[in-house]
Design a protein around this motif. Structure first.
Motif, PDB file in Angstrom:
ATOM      1  N   ARG A   5       0.854  -1.183   0.000  1.00  0.00           N
ATOM      2  CA  ARG A   5       0.000   0.000   0.000  1.00  0.00           C
ATOM      3  C   ARG A   5       0.889   1.231   0.000  1.00  0.00           C
ATOM      4  NH1 ARG A   5      -3.226   0.698   4.973  1.00  0.00           N
ATOM      5  NH2 ARG A   5      -2.905  -1.521   4.911  1.00  0.00           N
ATOM      6  N   HIS A  43       0.376  -2.008   9.572  1.00  0.00           N
ATOM      7  CA  HIS A  43      -0.586  -2.122  10.663  1.00  0.00           C
ATOM      8  C   HIS A  43      -0.009  -1.707  12.014  1.00  0.00           C
ATOM      9  CE1 HIS A  43      -1.589  -4.686   7.322  1.00  0.00           C
ATOM     10  NE2 HIS A  43      -2.853  -4.570   7.643  1.00  0.00           N
ATOM     11  N   ASP A  91      -5.646  -0.941  11.183  1.00  0.00           N
ATOM     12  CA  ASP A  91      -5.621  -1.183   9.756  1.00  0.00           C
ATOM     13  C   ASP A  91      -6.475  -0.139   9.058  1.00  0.00           C
ATOM     14  OD1 ASP A  91      -5.538  -2.327   7.274  1.00  0.00           O
ATOM     15  OD2 ASP A  91      -5.976  -4.353   7.980  1.00  0.00           O
ATOM     16  N   HIS A  97      -9.664  -7.814   2.810  1.00  0.00           N
ATOM     17  CA  HIS A  97      -8.354  -8.364   2.511  1.00  0.00           C
ATOM     18  C   HIS A  97      -7.940  -9.353   3.584  1.00  0.00           C
ATOM     19  CE1 HIS A  97      -7.445  -5.004   5.219  1.00  0.00           C
ATOM     20  NE2 HIS A  97      -6.308  -5.598   5.495  1.00  0.00           N
ATOM     21  N   HIS A  99      -4.440 -11.293   5.683  1.00  0.00           N
ATOM     22  CA  HIS A  99      -3.160 -10.886   6.255  1.00  0.00           C
ATOM     23  C   HIS A  99      -2.094 -11.964   6.194  1.00  0.00           C
ATOM     24  CE1 HIS A  99      -5.287  -7.612   8.761  1.00  0.00           C
ATOM     25  NE2 HIS A  99      -4.746  -7.094   7.679  1.00  0.00           N
ATOM     26  N   ASP A 110      -0.802  -6.877   3.990  1.00  0.00           N
ATOM     27  CA  ASP A 110      -2.084  -7.198   3.369  1.00  0.00           C
ATOM     28  C   ASP A 110      -1.880  -8.041   2.124  1.00  0.00           C
ATOM     29  OD1 ASP A 110      -3.378  -5.569   5.187  1.00  0.00           O
ATOM     30  OD2 ASP A 110      -3.380  -3.827   3.860  1.00  0.00           O
TER      31      ASP A 110
HETATM   32 ZN   LIG Z   1      -4.651  -5.229   6.730  1.00  0.00          ZN
END
Ligand SMILES: [Zn+2]
Ligand SMILES: [Zn+2]
Length: 152
Positions: A5, A43, A91, A97, A99, A110
């Motif tokens: 991300r 996270h 999160d 999603h 993990h 993710d």
């Molecule tokens: Zn996550």
């Protein structure tokens, strides 16, 4: 390879819009907490967010971070990842999603696996009751920890 991300200005703008939609008052402290959470991958725990925000906002208290994260969670803007053997982590990815959890360094990454929604679940799950959500957690050793092993 799990998708990383990447946080950018658009994410932060989107988040501010979300806060507005939820009717949350955007105090400068809350804004800093939102921004920190959005720019941290992996996270973070409340303590991680606190550490990231404190240099920018010296008056920030850990309690404010806890309360803000709890408020965001209450509104469904973020979710809490709770493992039995770990403290709560937050999160900001709101899409469904799964993990990948490193049992050594505790990193959580993710990954997306929409196919699990369509898989036929074993019969006993239907006997158990009504399944409302599917989530998969894969545990193991992450690439960074593996690389550390290889160097030793
Ligand atoms: Zn996550
Ligand atoms: Zn690791």
């Amino acid at each position: 390879m799990p998708r990383q991300r990447v946080s950018n200005e658009d994410d932060i703008k989107a988040y501010r819009l979300l806060a507005k939609k939820l009717g949350l008052k955007m105090t400068p402290q809350r804004l800093q907490i939102f921004d920190a959470l959005m720019s941290m991958k992996g996270h973070p725990s409340a303590e991680d967010v606190f550490e990231a925000v404190r240099p920018k906002v010296p008056s920030m208290s850990l309690d404010t971070v806890y309360r803000t994260l709890a408020l965001l969670e209450h509104h469904g803007a973020i979710s809490r990842v709770q493992h039995a053997d770990d403290k709560a982590r937050y999160d900001s990815e709101t899409r469904r999603h799964c993990h990948l959890v490193c049992t050594r360094c505790r990193a959580i990454e993710d990954f997306y696996w929409p196919e699990i929604e369509e898989l036929q679940a074993p019969d006993e799950t239907a006997q158990w009751g009504k399944i409302e959500r599917r989530y998969l957690e894969l545990r193991g050793i992450c690439r960074d920890c593996l690389a550390k092993d290889a160097r030793q």
